[in-house]
Scaffold this active site. Structure first.
Site, mmCIF file in Angstrom:
data_model
loop_
_atom_site.group_PDB
_atom_site.id
_atom_site.type_symbol
_atom_site.label_atom_id
_atom_site.label_comp_id
_atom_site.label_asym_id
_atom_site.label_seq_id
_atom_site.Cartn_x
_atom_site.Cartn_y
_atom_site.Cartn_z
ATOM 1 N N ASP A 52 9.880 -14.682 -5.472
ATOM 2 C CA ASP A 52 9.015 -13.509 -5.381
ATOM 3 C C ASP A 52 8.140 -13.668 -4.141
ATOM 4 O O ASP A 52 7.316 -14.574 -4.070
ATOM 5 C CB ASP A 52 8.124 -13.419 -6.633
ATOM 6 C CG ASP A 52 7.114 -12.287 -6.522
ATOM 7 O OD1 ASP A 52 7.523 -11.118 -6.644
ATOM 8 O OD2 ASP A 52 5.910 -12.558 -6.299
ATOM 9 N N HIS A 119 2.830 -3.516 -3.605
ATOM 10 C CA HIS A 119 2.044 -4.690 -4.029
ATOM 11 C C HIS A 119 0.807 -4.309 -4.846
ATOM 12 O O HIS A 119 0.453 -4.989 -5.807
ATOM 13 C CB HIS A 119 1.652 -5.511 -2.790
ATOM 14 C CG HIS A 119 1.250 -6.917 -3.084
ATOM 15 N ND1 HIS A 119 1.586 -7.976 -2.287
ATOM 16 C CD2 HIS A 119 0.534 -7.450 -4.095
ATOM 17 C CE1 HIS A 119 1.079 -9.095 -2.798
ATOM 18 N NE2 HIS A 119 0.445 -8.797 -3.897
HETATM 19 N N1 NAP Z 1 1.019 -8.874 -7.411
HETATM 20 C C1 NAP Z 1 -0.050 -9.599 -7.328
HETATM 21 O O1 NAP Z 1 -1.142 -9.076 -7.090
HETATM 22 C C2 NAP Z 1 0.044 -11.075 -7.532
HETATM 23 C C3 NAP Z 1 -1.124 -11.814 -7.677
HETATM 24 C C4 NAP Z 1 -1.029 -13.175 -7.881
HETATM 25 C C5 NAP Z 1 0.219 -13.787 -7.951
HETATM 26 N N2 NAP Z 1 1.356 -13.049 -7.778
HETATM 27 C C6 NAP Z 1 2.700 -13.692 -7.809
HETATM 28 O O2 NAP Z 1 2.811 -14.489 -8.954
HETATM 29 C C7 NAP Z 1 3.084 -15.852 -8.587
HETATM 30 C C8 NAP Z 1 2.503 -16.787 -9.647
HETATM 31 O O3 NAP Z 1 1.119 -16.588 -9.816
HETATM 32 P P1 NAP Z 1 -0.003 -17.640 -9.472
HETATM 33 O O4 NAP Z 1 0.470 -18.615 -8.448
HETATM 34 O O5 NAP Z 1 -1.154 -16.861 -9.116
HETATM 35 O O6 NAP Z 1 -0.351 -18.321 -10.819
HETATM 36 P P2 NAP Z 1 0.200 -19.495 -11.712
HETATM 37 O O7 NAP Z 1 1.651 -19.717 -11.486
HETATM 38 O O8 NAP Z 1 -0.322 -19.171 -13.054
HETATM 39 O O9 NAP Z 1 -0.611 -20.761 -11.216
HETATM 40 C C9 NAP Z 1 -0.293 -21.544 -10.134
HETATM 41 C C10 NAP Z 1 -1.182 -22.790 -10.233
HETATM 42 O O10 NAP Z 1 -0.788 -23.550 -11.382
HETATM 43 C C11 NAP Z 1 -0.508 -24.890 -10.993
HETATM 44 N N3 NAP Z 1 0.654 -25.328 -11.781
HETATM 45 C C12 NAP Z 1 1.941 -24.961 -11.613
HETATM 46 N N4 NAP Z 1 2.721 -25.555 -12.521
HETATM 47 C C13 NAP Z 1 1.925 -26.330 -13.287
HETATM 48 C C14 NAP Z 1 2.172 -27.197 -14.374
HETATM 49 N N5 NAP Z 1 3.383 -27.372 -14.856
HETATM 50 N N6 NAP Z 1 1.114 -27.820 -14.922
HETATM 51 C C15 NAP Z 1 -0.131 -27.649 -14.438
HETATM 52 N N7 NAP Z 1 -0.422 -26.845 -13.411
HETATM 53 C C16 NAP Z 1 0.601 -26.199 -12.826
HETATM 54 C C17 NAP Z 1 -0.232 -24.844 -9.518
HETATM 55 O O11 NAP Z 1 -0.621 -26.039 -8.916
HETATM 56 P P3 NAP Z 1 0.275 -26.853 -7.833
HETATM 57 O O12 NAP Z 1 0.821 -25.852 -6.853
HETATM 58 O O13 NAP Z 1 -0.748 -27.738 -7.195
HETATM 59 O O14 NAP Z 1 1.346 -27.587 -8.557
HETATM 60 C C18 NAP Z 1 -1.115 -23.681 -9.053
HETATM 61 O O15 NAP Z 1 -2.430 -24.130 -8.816
HETATM 62 C C19 NAP Z 1 2.540 -15.955 -7.158
HETATM 63 O O16 NAP Z 1 3.123 -16.980 -6.406
HETATM 64 C C20 NAP Z 1 2.947 -14.611 -6.629
HETATM 65 O O17 NAP Z 1 4.326 -14.614 -6.289
HETATM 66 C C21 NAP Z 1 1.281 -11.706 -7.596
#
Ligand code: NAP
Length: 315
Positions: A52, A119
């Site tokens: 994504d 977005h």
């Molecule tokens: N449309 C929108 O407005 C929008 C907004 C936000 C996000 N998104 C999309 O959604 C994706 C995912 O969302 P997100 O990155 O915000 O949130 P998330 O996946 O809930 O959280 C990512 C965080 O969790 C940590 N993490 C990952 N796996 C883990 C595990 N197994 N145990 C403990 N901690 C863990 C990561 O740390 P480390 O990297 O240090 O491992 C990072 O700090 C984004 O990459 C993006 O593609 C879209």
């Protein structure tokens, strides 16, 4: 040890578009460019098939390079992947959509994407600045393009076969309904924040009834406070089921009928996050009914300003 089942390979057929979206996707919102490339490659090697991306993350080039590396190693073919990217707020004017889309394709080194999302529903001042601000640091919005105007231009990309499906992100239920009702091509996916602290039951119900896939971001609560990964209901289930809290949260999302996104820069966690397997029904109920806290971690739905992208990253 996690039990071996097929939950991680779940695909949801798109009713309003072609193909099927893997329920477990890898988000590429990673500020560091080198980390984007290595993490995306590691995620593809671990089994993730749904990258994504977004022009706003300013790393589509590195996502594209990571994909090329695995294609060249003949580990995965283009058609094995379901690739999504997104149109940013400064490109909502109909005449700006196609150039922005083509620029994303070029950076990703693709001829088409499987999913193109708007977005956010907020149109910003058209131009190259992704975060246009006035002298008082207020966002400059654009009243010259409605969400429907932008949507109709995305429909043209589906007609051309360059976007196999189109969708919305960061919308409210009312905005999703408006586009669903007025659109010639219906949204295939609605992509919003969702996790046990923000279950979005009404939106999930609406999406289910209308053949739209609800895709959750921040499935782990984005490591923000209060820490969803440390919620006592989640940690107790993880202990009982011999899974990690992250695996419990991802399984809950998929089993309730959503697609979920997860991001990690850490190789060990990338593997852990793909090792998702089914939760027993009582655990599903405990999470859905037992967790009463309500938290929205990302305020992007209120302003169009991305809560998780540091100011200064890109614009
Ligand atoms: N449309 C929108 O407005 C929008 C907004 C936000 C996000 N998104 C999309 O959604 C994706 C995912 O969302 P997100 O990155 O915000 O949130 P998330 O996946 O809930 O959280 C990512 C965080 O969790 C940590 N993490 C990952 N796996 C883990 C595990 N197994 N145990 C403990 N901690 C863990 C990561 O740390 P480390 O990297 O240090 O491992 C990072 O700090 C984004 O990459 C993006 O593609 C879209």
């Amino acid at each position: 040890m996690v039990e071996n089942d097929n939950l991680r390979y779940t695909k949801i057929a798109l009713k309003n578009g072609s193909g099927a979206i893997p329920a477990l996707g890898f988000g590429t919102l990673i500020p560091d460019l080198m980390a984007t490339r290595t993490a995306t490659k590691a995620a593809l090697e671990a089994g993730f098939r749904q990258p994504d991306a977004s022009e706003r993350y300013r790393n589509e080039k590195e996502v594209g390079e990571a994909m090329q590396e695995v294609f060249k190693a003949r580990k995965i073919k283009r058609e094995d992947l379901f690739i999504a990217t997104k149109l940013w707020n400064n490109n909502h004017r109909p005449e700006r959509v196609k150039p922005a889309f083509e620029a994303s394709l070029k950076k990703l080194q693709l001829d088409y994407v499987d999913l193109y999302l708007i977005h956010t529903p907020f149109a910003f001042q058209p131009g190259d600045e992704q975060d246009p601000r006035d002298a008082n640091d207020n966002v400059i919005y654009d009243k010259g393009a409605t969400l429907l105007d932008t949507w109709r231009t995305l429909e043209g990309l589906v007609d051309e076969g360059k976007g196999k499906a189109i969708g919305l992100s960061d919308v409210t239920l009312d905005q999703a309904k408006e586009i669903f009702e007025a659109g010639r091509i219906k949204p295939a996916v609605v992509h919003v924040e969702s996790h046990p602290y923000l279950p979005q039951w009404d939106l999930l119900d609406y999406c289910r009834k209308n053949g739209i896939v609800l895709q959750a971001f921040a499935a782990l609560g984005h490591s923000s406070e209060p820490k969803l990964l440390e919620d006592p209901v989640i940690t107790a289930i993880a202990k009982r089921a011999n899974k990690t809290p992250a695996q419990v949260l991802l399984a809950w999302g998929i089993q309730r009928g959503m697609a979920v996104l997860i991001t990690s820069k850490t190789p060990r966690r990338i593997k852990e996050n793909f090792e998702v397997s089914r939760l027993p029904e009582d655990a599903m109920r405990e999470i859905s009914e037992g967790i009463q806290s309500r938290v929205r971690f990302n305020a992007v739905v209120e302003s169009g300003v991305p809560g998780f992208i540091p100011r200064g990253m890109g614009g």
